[in-house]
Design an enzyme around this catalytic site. Structure first.
Site, PDB file in Angstrom:
ATOM      1  N   LYS A  11     -15.268  20.873 -42.922  1.00  0.00           N
ATOM      2  CA  LYS A  11     -15.541  19.537 -42.407  1.00  0.00           C
ATOM      3  C   LYS A  11     -14.360  18.587 -42.726  1.00  0.00           C
ATOM      4  CE  LYS A  11     -20.577  20.179 -42.750  1.00  0.00           C
ATOM      5  NZ  LYS A  11     -21.818  19.779 -43.487  1.00  0.00           N
ATOM      6  N   TYR A  51     -24.925  19.823 -33.730  1.00  0.00           N
ATOM      7  CA  TYR A  51     -26.046  19.538 -34.635  1.00  0.00           C
ATOM      8  C   TYR A  51     -27.315  19.139 -33.882  1.00  0.00           C
ATOM      9  CZ  TYR A  51     -23.267  19.859 -38.948  1.00  0.00           C
ATOM     10  OH  TYR A  51     -22.518  20.316 -40.022  1.00  0.00           O
ATOM     11  N   PHE A  59     -30.640  11.224 -41.046  1.00  0.00           N
ATOM     12  CA  PHE A  59     -29.215  11.268 -41.401  1.00  0.00           C
ATOM     13  C   PHE A  59     -28.328  11.683 -40.227  1.00  0.00           C
ATOM     14  CE2 PHE A  59     -31.172  15.350 -42.647  1.00  0.00           C
ATOM     15  CZ  PHE A  59     -30.379  16.252 -41.956  1.00  0.00           C
ATOM     16  N   ARG A  87     -23.407  31.948 -46.464  1.00  0.00           N
ATOM     17  CA  ARG A  87     -24.222  30.830 -46.986  1.00  0.00           C
ATOM     18  C   ARG A  87     -24.209  30.840 -48.519  1.00  0.00           C
ATOM     19  NH1 ARG A  87     -26.435  26.784 -43.620  1.00  0.00           N
ATOM     20  NH2 ARG A  87     -28.241  26.729 -44.984  1.00  0.00           N
ATOM     21  N   THR A  93     -27.188  23.208 -49.616  1.00  0.00           N
ATOM     22  CA  THR A  93     -26.831  22.030 -48.804  1.00  0.00           C
ATOM     23  C   THR A  93     -26.499  20.822 -49.677  1.00  0.00           C
ATOM     24  OG1 THR A  93     -28.306  22.849 -47.067  1.00  0.00           O
ATOM     25  CG2 THR A  93     -27.681  20.516 -46.958  1.00  0.00           C
ATOM     26  N   ARG A 104     -19.561  24.462 -52.377  1.00  0.00           N
ATOM     27  CA  ARG A 104     -20.145  23.127 -52.575  1.00  0.00           C
ATOM     28  C   ARG A 104     -20.383  22.846 -54.062  1.00  0.00           C
ATOM     29  NH1 ARG A 104     -24.434  23.750 -47.596  1.00  0.00           N
ATOM     30  NH2 ARG A 104     -23.151  22.889 -45.899  1.00  0.00           N
ATOM     31  N   ASN A 114     -20.266  17.363 -47.933  1.00  0.00           N
ATOM     32  CA  ASN A 114     -20.411  18.678 -48.570  1.00  0.00           C
ATOM     33  C   ASN A 114     -19.438  19.739 -48.065  1.00  0.00           C
ATOM     34  OD1 ASN A 114     -21.670  19.098 -46.164  1.00  0.00           O
ATOM     35  ND2 ASN A 114     -23.622  19.800 -47.013  1.00  0.00           N
ATOM     36  N   HIS A 117     -19.458  23.850 -43.312  1.00  0.00           N
ATOM     37  CA  HIS A 117     -20.643  24.294 -42.558  1.00  0.00           C
ATOM     38  C   HIS A 117     -20.605  25.814 -42.429  1.00  0.00           C
ATOM     39  CE1 HIS A 117     -23.485  24.818 -39.199  1.00  0.00           C
ATOM     40  NE2 HIS A 117     -22.590  25.661 -38.717  1.00  0.00           N
ATOM     41  N   GLU A 128     -23.263  28.849 -31.923  1.00  0.00           N
ATOM     42  CA  GLU A 128     -22.155  28.015 -32.402  1.00  0.00           C
ATOM     43  C   GLU A 128     -20.796  28.591 -31.974  1.00  0.00           C
ATOM     44  OE1 GLU A 128     -24.768  26.440 -36.226  1.00  0.00           O
ATOM     45  OE2 GLU A 128     -23.095  27.799 -36.602  1.00  0.00           O
TER      46      GLU A 128
HETATM   47  N1  UDP Z   1     -27.147  16.331 -44.350  1.00  0.00           N
HETATM   48  C1  UDP Z   1     -27.160  15.035 -44.824  1.00  0.00           C
HETATM   49  N2  UDP Z   1     -28.278  14.593 -45.487  1.00  0.00           N
HETATM   50  C2  UDP Z   1     -29.361  15.387 -45.701  1.00  0.00           C
HETATM   51  C3  UDP Z   1     -29.337  16.710 -45.200  1.00  0.00           C
HETATM   52  C4  UDP Z   1     -28.218  17.150 -44.538  1.00  0.00           C
HETATM   53  O1  UDP Z   1     -26.200  14.301 -44.661  1.00  0.00           O
HETATM   54  O2  UDP Z   1     -30.342  14.943 -46.328  1.00  0.00           O
HETATM   55  C5  UDP Z   1     -25.944  16.818 -43.653  1.00  0.00           C
HETATM   56  C6  UDP Z   1     -25.098  17.734 -44.539  1.00  0.00           C
HETATM   57  O3  UDP Z   1     -23.720  17.487 -44.245  1.00  0.00           O
HETATM   58  C7  UDP Z   1     -25.519  19.117 -44.073  1.00  0.00           C
HETATM   59  C8  UDP Z   1     -25.706  18.868 -42.574  1.00  0.00           C
HETATM   60  O4  UDP Z   1     -26.313  17.577 -42.520  1.00  0.00           O
HETATM   61  O5  UDP Z   1     -24.536  20.099 -44.362  1.00  0.00           O
HETATM   62  C9  UDP Z   1     -26.567  19.860 -41.850  1.00  0.00           C
HETATM   63  O6  UDP Z   1     -27.809  19.962 -42.510  1.00  0.00           O
HETATM   64  P1  UDP Z   1     -28.492  21.388 -42.761  1.00  0.00           P
HETATM   65  O7  UDP Z   1     -29.870  21.138 -43.238  1.00  0.00           O
HETATM   66  O8  UDP Z   1     -28.311  22.224 -41.540  1.00  0.00           O
HETATM   67  O9  UDP Z   1     -27.638  21.957 -44.002  1.00  0.00           O
HETATM   68  P2  UDP Z   1     -26.547  23.132 -44.058  1.00  0.00           P
HETATM   69  O10 UDP Z   1     -26.970  24.186 -43.076  1.00  0.00           O
HETATM   70  O11 UDP Z   1     -25.209  22.519 -43.716  1.00  0.00           O
HETATM   71  O12 UDP Z   1     -26.592  23.616 -45.478  1.00  0.00           O
HETATM   72 MG    MG Z   2     -27.446  24.048 -41.077  1.00  0.00          MG
END
Ligand code: UDP
Ligand code: MG
Length: 150
Positions: A11, A51, A59, A87, A93, A104, A114, A117, A128
């Site tokens: 990111k 997204y 958010f 992952r 996350t 992370r 964070n 992705h 994707e």
């Molecule tokens: N995100 C955020 N606030 C939250 C949850 C998610 O800003 O409470 C952002 C964060 O950058 C995250 C992205 O949204 O990586 C996508 O969310 P997801 O739940 O898909 O998490 P990821 O798959 O990236 O772990």
């Molecule tokens: Mg995700």
């Protein structure tokens, strides 16, 4: 033999903070194979599409703002179990819940910064990759393959 693909994106904060090399080395040294890579700054509509499953989240607007705030490094990595293992390499996350040793866990503090992705399933990886690399990925032979895979 059937190989799995994952879409991994560094990111804008990861690019700005000079973490591109640190991140790539973790996937490379694990034994995964790089199939595509580009540095790109995406449009708002493209970030919204990436997204789209999160469009109802509170958010979402901030997330899109974050993703369009600078260039990102988009990649496709291949290997046995790369989606789930990817992952794990990335970590939870919320960086506060991410274990040390994960990307992370080592490099991030806030959920909205964070760093990286990674696809959450084989199905979303396919979606994707089709979005980010519509012309497909690079097929090449790695001479390391038999030293990594039994
Ligand atoms: N995100 C955020 N606030 C939250 C949850 C998610 O800003 O409470 C952002 C964060 O950058 C995250 C992205 O949204 O990586 C996508 O969310 P997801 O739940 O898909 O998490 P990821 O798959 O990236 O772990
Ligand atoms: Mg995700």
């Amino acid at each position: 033999m059937a190989s799995e693909l994952s879409f991994i994106m560094i990111k804008p904060d990861g690019v700005q903070r000079g973490l591109v090399g640190e991140i790539i080395v973790r996937f490379e040294k694990k034994g995964f194979k790089l199939k595509a890579l580009k540095l790109v700054q995406v449009e708002r509509s493209f970030a919204e599409k990436h997204y789209e499953d999160l469009s109802s989240k509170p958010f979402f607007a901030g997330l899109v703002e974050y993703i369009v705030s600078g260039p990102v490094v988009a990649m496709v990595w291949e290997g046995k179990g790369v989606v789930l293992t990817g992952r794990k390499i990335i970590g939870a996350t919320k960086p506060a819940e991410a274990n040390p040793g994960t990307i992370r866990g080592d490099y991030a503090i806030d959920v909205g910064r964070n760093v990286i992705h990674g696809s959450d399933s084989v199905e979303s990886a396919h979606k994707e990759i089709a979005l980010w690399f519509p012309d497909g990925v690079v097929e090449w032979h790695s001479s390391l393959h038999p030293w990594i895979n039994e």
